[in-house]
Design a protein around this motif. Structure first.
Motif, short mmCIF file in Angstrom:
data_model
loop_
_atom_site.label_atom_id
_atom_site.label_comp_id
_atom_site.label_asym_id
_atom_site.label_seq_id
_atom_site.Cartn_x
_atom_site.Cartn_y
_atom_site.Cartn_z
N PHE A 1 8.87 -17.16 5.59
CA PHE A 1 9.96 -16.23 5.84
C PHE A 1 9.53 -14.87 5.33
CE2 PHE A 1 13.82 -14.10 4.26
CZ PHE A 1 14.49 -13.94 5.47
N SER A 2 9.42 -13.89 6.21
CA SER A 2 8.85 -12.59 5.86
C SER A 2 9.90 -11.50 5.75
CB SER A 2 7.82 -12.16 6.91
OG SER A 2 6.71 -13.01 6.91
N GLN A 3 9.61 -10.56 4.86
CA GLN A 3 10.37 -9.34 4.77
C GLN A 3 9.40 -8.16 4.64
OE1 GLN A 3 13.30 -10.15 1.47
NE2 GLN A 3 14.75 -9.81 3.14
N PHE A 4 9.80 -7.03 5.22
CA PHE A 4 9.00 -5.82 5.15
C PHE A 4 9.84 -4.73 4.49
CE2 PHE A 4 7.48 -8.30 8.68
CZ PHE A 4 6.11 -8.27 8.53
N GLN A 5 9.25 -4.05 3.52
CA GLN A 5 9.96 -2.99 2.81
C GLN A 5 9.29 -1.64 3.01
OE1 GLN A 5 10.07 -3.89 -1.38
NE2 GLN A 5 11.67 -5.46 -1.16
N THR A 6 10.12 -0.59 3.12
CA THR A 6 9.64 0.79 3.01
C THR A 6 10.36 1.39 1.81
OG1 THR A 6 11.36 1.50 4.58
CG2 THR A 6 9.17 1.07 5.47
N ASN A 7 9.60 1.92 0.84
CA ASN A 7 10.17 2.35 -0.43
C ASN A 7 9.79 3.78 -0.79
OD1 ASN A 7 11.20 -0.30 -0.81
ND2 ASN A 7 9.25 -0.95 -1.71
N LEU A 8 10.70 4.46 -1.47
CA LEU A 8 10.48 5.83 -1.93
C LEU A 8 10.98 5.93 -3.36
CD1 LEU A 8 9.74 8.83 -1.26
CD2 LEU A 8 12.14 9.10 -0.58
N GLY B 1 0.84 -1.19 0.00
CA GLY B 1 0.00 0.00 0.00
C GLY B 1 0.87 1.23 0.00
N GLY B 2 0.32 2.35 -0.44
CA GLY B 2 1.12 3.56 -0.46
C GLY B 2 0.34 4.76 -0.94
N ALA B 3 1.09 5.81 -1.21
CA ALA B 3 0.49 7.07 -1.66
C ALA B 3 1.37 7.68 -2.74
CB ALA B 3 0.32 8.03 -0.50
N GLU B 4 0.73 8.41 -3.65
CA GLU B 4 1.43 9.10 -4.72
C GLU B 4 1.04 10.58 -4.70
OE1 GLU B 4 1.03 5.22 -7.70
OE2 GLU B 4 -0.01 7.11 -8.17
N TYR B 5 2.04 11.45 -4.80
CA TYR B 5 1.78 12.89 -4.85
C TYR B 5 2.18 13.42 -6.21
CZ TYR B 5 1.64 17.82 -3.62
OH TYR B 5 1.35 19.15 -3.59
N GLU B 6 1.26 14.08 -6.89
CA GLU B 6 1.48 14.54 -8.26
C GLU B 6 2.39 15.75 -8.31
OE1 GLU B 6 -1.39 16.70 -11.28
OE2 GLU B 6 -1.89 14.56 -11.16
N LEU B 7 3.51 15.61 -9.06
CA LEU B 7 4.41 16.73 -9.30
C LEU B 7 4.07 17.43 -10.60
CD1 LEU B 7 7.81 15.05 -8.33
CD2 LEU B 7 6.42 16.59 -6.93
N SER B 8 3.72 16.62 -11.60
CA SER B 8 3.30 17.14 -12.91
C SER B 8 2.36 16.13 -13.52
CB SER B 8 4.53 17.38 -13.80
OG SER B 8 5.10 16.14 -14.16
N VAL C 1 6.35 8.72 -4.99
CA VAL C 1 5.69 7.52 -4.46
C VAL C 1 6.32 7.12 -3.13
CG1 VAL C 1 5.17 5.09 -4.86
CG2 VAL C 1 5.16 6.69 -6.78
N LEU C 2 5.48 6.88 -2.13
CA LEU C 2 5.90 6.35 -0.84
C LEU C 2 5.05 5.11 -0.57
CD1 LEU C 2 7.51 6.61 1.83
CD2 LEU C 2 5.62 8.01 2.70
N GLU C 3 5.70 3.97 -0.32
CA GLU C 3 4.93 2.74 -0.13
C GLU C 3 5.58 1.82 0.89
OE1 GLU C 3 4.68 0.54 -3.82
OE2 GLU C 3 6.60 -0.42 -3.47
N GLY C 4 4.76 0.90 1.40
CA GLY C 4 5.22 -0.16 2.27
C GLY C 4 4.78 -1.50 1.70
N ARG C 5 5.63 -2.53 1.87
CA ARG C 5 5.33 -3.86 1.35
C ARG C 5 5.67 -4.93 2.38
NH1 ARG C 5 4.69 -4.89 -4.31
NH2 ARG C 5 4.73 -2.93 -5.48
N TRP C 6 4.80 -5.94 2.45
CA TRP C 6 5.11 -7.18 3.14
C TRP C 6 5.29 -8.26 2.08
CZ3 TRP C 6 1.99 -11.63 2.95
CH2 TRP C 6 2.48 -12.72 3.69
#
Length: 199
Positions: A186-193, A137-144, A150-155
Motif C-alpha cells: 500500500f503506497s503513499q506519496f508525499q510532497t513536503n515543504l 529526495g529533495g533540496a535545501e536552500y540556505e537562508l542563514s 526544504v522541499l522534498e518528495g517521499r514514497w
C-alpha cells in the motif's frame, strides 16, 4: 487503546537512539507540512475504494554521518476512505539515511531511504502496525547559517497481506462490507515543504 500503547512503546524505543545525537557536531531539526497521495483498497465487489488524499505533518531529526546524514522521521496523516465510515490515521516512524550533494554554495540536494513502522488506525483493517519503508529526495536552500528552506518528495510503502479481509461499516450505518487490500504494498506519496534548523 492498543494502538496508543504500541505507538508509545515504539516511540520510546526510538528515543533510545537520541542520546547518540548529543555527541554529534551538528543536529538538524526539520519540521515540514505536505500533502499525501494515497493508494486504494478493494471491496468485496471488486470495486476500488480510495483512501482520500490529505495533508500530512512531519518532523525529521538528523545528524551528520559522512557522506550524508542519519536520523529519525515521523509523519502523521488524518484522512478517511471514500465510501467507508470512520476516520483513517497513519503515523510513520522511520529511521532514515541520506547521501548529500552540494551543486552550489547555497543549494544542497539529497537522496535517501528509510525503514520502520506505520501505526494505522482505520476502519478497514484490524492490523495496527505495518512494516514500512520509503525513498525520499529533495533540496535545501540556505537562508542563514542555521536555517534552510526544504522541499522534498517521499514514497512510503506499507507491507500488507493481499488476502486479508476485514468487516467494515458503510457511511449509511446500516450496511456492512468486506474489504481487502489491493496488493501487498500500500503506497503513499508525499510532497513536503518546511524549514530546517541546525544546532
Amino acid at each position: 487503546m492498543r494502538f496508543v500503547s504500541r505507538f508509545i512503546s515504539f516511540g520510546l524505543l526510538s528515543c533510545l537512539t537520541i542520546p547518540s545525537f548529543a555527541h554529534a557536531e551538528n543536529i538538524y531539526v526539520t519540521p515540514t507540512i505536505g500533502y499525501s497521495y494515497s493508494g486504494s483498497i478493494n471491496n468485496d465487489s471488486g470495486n476500488k475504494v480510495s483512501v482520500n488524499n490529505s495533508a500530512n505533518y512531519n518532523i525529521a531529526i538528523e545528524t551528520d554521518l559522512e557522506p550524508g546524514r542519519v536520523g529519525i522521521f515521523v509523519s502523521h496523516q488524518n484522512t478517511d476512505a471514500k465510501d467507508l465510515a470512520g476516520e483513517t490515521q497513519f503515523t510513520y516512524l522511520h529511521f532514515q539515511s541520506s547521501l548529500r550533494f552540494q551543486p552550489t554554495q547555497q543549494l544542497e540536494s539529497y537522496f535517501g531511504a528509510s525503514l520502520g513502522g506505520t501505526f494505522a488506525n482505520a476502519s478497514w483493517t484490524e492490523k495496527e502496525v505495518f512494516f514500512s519503508g520509503g525513498l525520499f529526495g529533495g533540496a535545501e536552500y540556505e537562508l542563514s547559517k542555521n536555517a534552510k528552506i526544504v522541499l522534498e518528495g517521499r514514497w512510503l510503502g506499507n507491507v500488507v497481506k493481499s488476502n486479508t479481509t476485514v468487516a467494515c461499516t458503510l457511511p449509511s450505518g446500516n450496511e456492512t462490507c468486506i474489504v481487502s487490500i489491493d496488493s501487498e504494498l500500500f503506497s503513499q506519496f508525499q510532497t513536503n515543504l518546511g524549514l530546517q534548523f541546525s544546532f
